[in-house]
Enzyme design. Structure first.
Site, short mmCIF file in Angstrom:
data_model
loop_
_atom_site.label_atom_id
_atom_site.label_comp_id
_atom_site.label_asym_id
_atom_site.label_seq_id
_atom_site.Cartn_x
_atom_site.Cartn_y
_atom_site.Cartn_z
N TRP A 105 40.25 34.64 42.96
CA TRP A 105 39.28 34.87 43.24
C TRP A 105 37.71 34.20 43.56
CZ3 TRP A 105 39.81 39.79 45.38
CH2 TRP A 105 40.80 40.18 44.40
N ASP A 179 31.82 37.77 38.65
CA ASP A 179 32.65 38.76 39.06
C ASP A 179 33.47 39.03 38.16
OD1 ASP A 179 35.09 40.41 40.06
OD2 ASP A 179 35.62 39.25 41.37
N LYS A 203 40.21 48.05 38.29
CA LYS A 203 41.04 47.50 37.13
C LYS A 203 41.09 47.77 35.82
CE LYS A 203 42.42 44.54 40.31
NZ LYS A 203 40.99 43.43 41.26
#
Ligand SMILES: *Cc1c(COP(=O)(O)O)cnc(C)c1O
Length: 367
Positions: A105, A179, A203
């Site tokens: 990511w 993040d 998530k």
């Protein structure tokens, strides 16, 4: 209906109680005669849903008063562009952004940010296959970056930064941007150590389509002229996340999840459960000669547990047997291979126990 345990990394399992409640509300929310999906976002019904969701999230995360909570569209990945477009205006151009590269990511974040600024990879664990968080003492931060970006839970690689790093002294007070997509609300996160936190909802919060941004007041109002108005955090904040139509149904489900979390005892109670779930699985992996996890023990994610069978030719048989036992979506990300068990807030410990039972059974028949 048969019961399953869903280990998907995202979109991911939601609390069953929440789905039952949403199903009951589907055609007629609280006597309004409408589904939440059919309501004007500016009507009193949806406004009350929005206000409760904001208030509950602020309470759950102990978000200080000088931070705004924004509900946006776009997803987590879009924030890789939206963050620089909002923060770079504080600096003379071209500005520098520092990144800590801990996995897939942050890799995507670095690539995207390069369209807007100079990128400095201040530390990276790429050489060792993203199996750790580089030691803080080895981070080569710039003297005056626009901000420092971390991904505090690398969903694909299974690496977590549990405690937000202190960076201000080395960076002339640059804000920390995190993040937190895949571990928001799974543990206590000290919001005050950050300038910005952002998360895609799919998530640990709700359906895909909702993005949450938590931003300190002084960082609003510095967007680059090219920033779309709908993603200019100052515009969004001034309009109470109603500048454009927000993802209303996603906000509604997120609100139900926040209420569920409060009934569970809040983030502190969830964190204790998540510690117990993760410990059970990692302890089992570590004593096994048949399976393994390659992440340094101090940096292991409590949410996403990638693991491998030493004999990879058995992967398909392992997954097929898991599916027969209602253990779903355990296949690892294609970039990493192997298996991955995502054990978010809504995964009960019984799911982890059932997974370990299957792993033991499979090992005993294939050793
Ligand atoms: C899932 C995820 C995202 C969001 O991706 P989108 O598909 O854009 O919503 C971003 N960062 C992390 C760490 C993630 O796990």
């Amino acid at each position: 209906m048969s019961h399953v345990f869903n280990f998907s990394a995202g979109p991911a399992v939601l609390p069953r109680e929440v789905l039952v409640e949403a199903a009951a509300d589907m055609l007629d929310w609280h006597g309004s005669g409408m589904s939440v999906m059919e309501m004007s976002h500016r009507g009193p019904e949806f406004m009350s849903i929005m206000a409760a969701a904001q208030k509950d999230l602020r309470e759950l995360m102990a978000v200080p008063d000088n931070y705004q909570i924004l509900f946006l569209q776009g997803g987590g990945l879009a924030e890789n562009a939206i963050v620089p477009m909002n923060l770079l205006g504080r600096k003379a151009q071209p500005a520098v952004i520092d990144f800590i590269h801990t996995g897939s990511w942050t890799g995507k974040s670095i690539k995207e940010a390069g369209k807007y600024a100079q990128v400095n990879v201040a530390a990276s664990s790429k050489a060792t296959g993203f199996d750790r968080v580089p030691a803080r003492a080895d981070w080569k931060l710039s003297a005056d970056p626009a901000y420092v970006h971390i991904c505090s839970n690398e969903t694909i690689d299974g690496v977590e930064i549990g405690i937000p790093p202190d960076i201000a002294a080395d960076t002339n007070g640059a804000p920390l941007v995190a993040d937190v997509s895949s571990h928001i609300l799974s543990r206590a996160i000290d919001v005050s150590k950050h300038g910005v936190l952002f998360a895609g909802a799919q998530k640990n919060i709700g359906p895909a389509g909702l993005t949450i941004v938590i931003v300190r007041d002084d960082l609003l109002g510095h967007a680059l002229p090219i920033c779309p108005s709908a993603f200019d955090w100052k515009v969004v904040a001034e309009n109470g996340s109603m500048y454009n139509t927000p993802p209303t149904y996603g906000i509604y489900i997120a609100g139900l999840v926040f209420q569920w979390l409060k009934r569970q005892g809040g983030v502190a109670a969830m964190e204790q459960r998540n510690i117990a779930k993760a410990a059970l699985l990692y302890d089992y992996l570590d004593q096994s000669q048949f399976y393994f996890n390659r992440v340094a023990s101090a940096d292991r994610s409590r949410m996403n547990v990638p693991f491998f069978l030493r004999d990879e030719t058995l992967n398909d048989a392992f997954l097929a047997g898991a599916k027969q036992r209602h253990l779903l979506q355990l296949k690892g990300h294609k970039s990493v291979g192997g298996m991955r068990a995502s054990i978010y807030n809504a995964m009960p410990i019984e799911g982890v126990q059932a997974l370990i039972s299957w792993m033991q059974e499979f090992e005993s028949t294939h050793r």
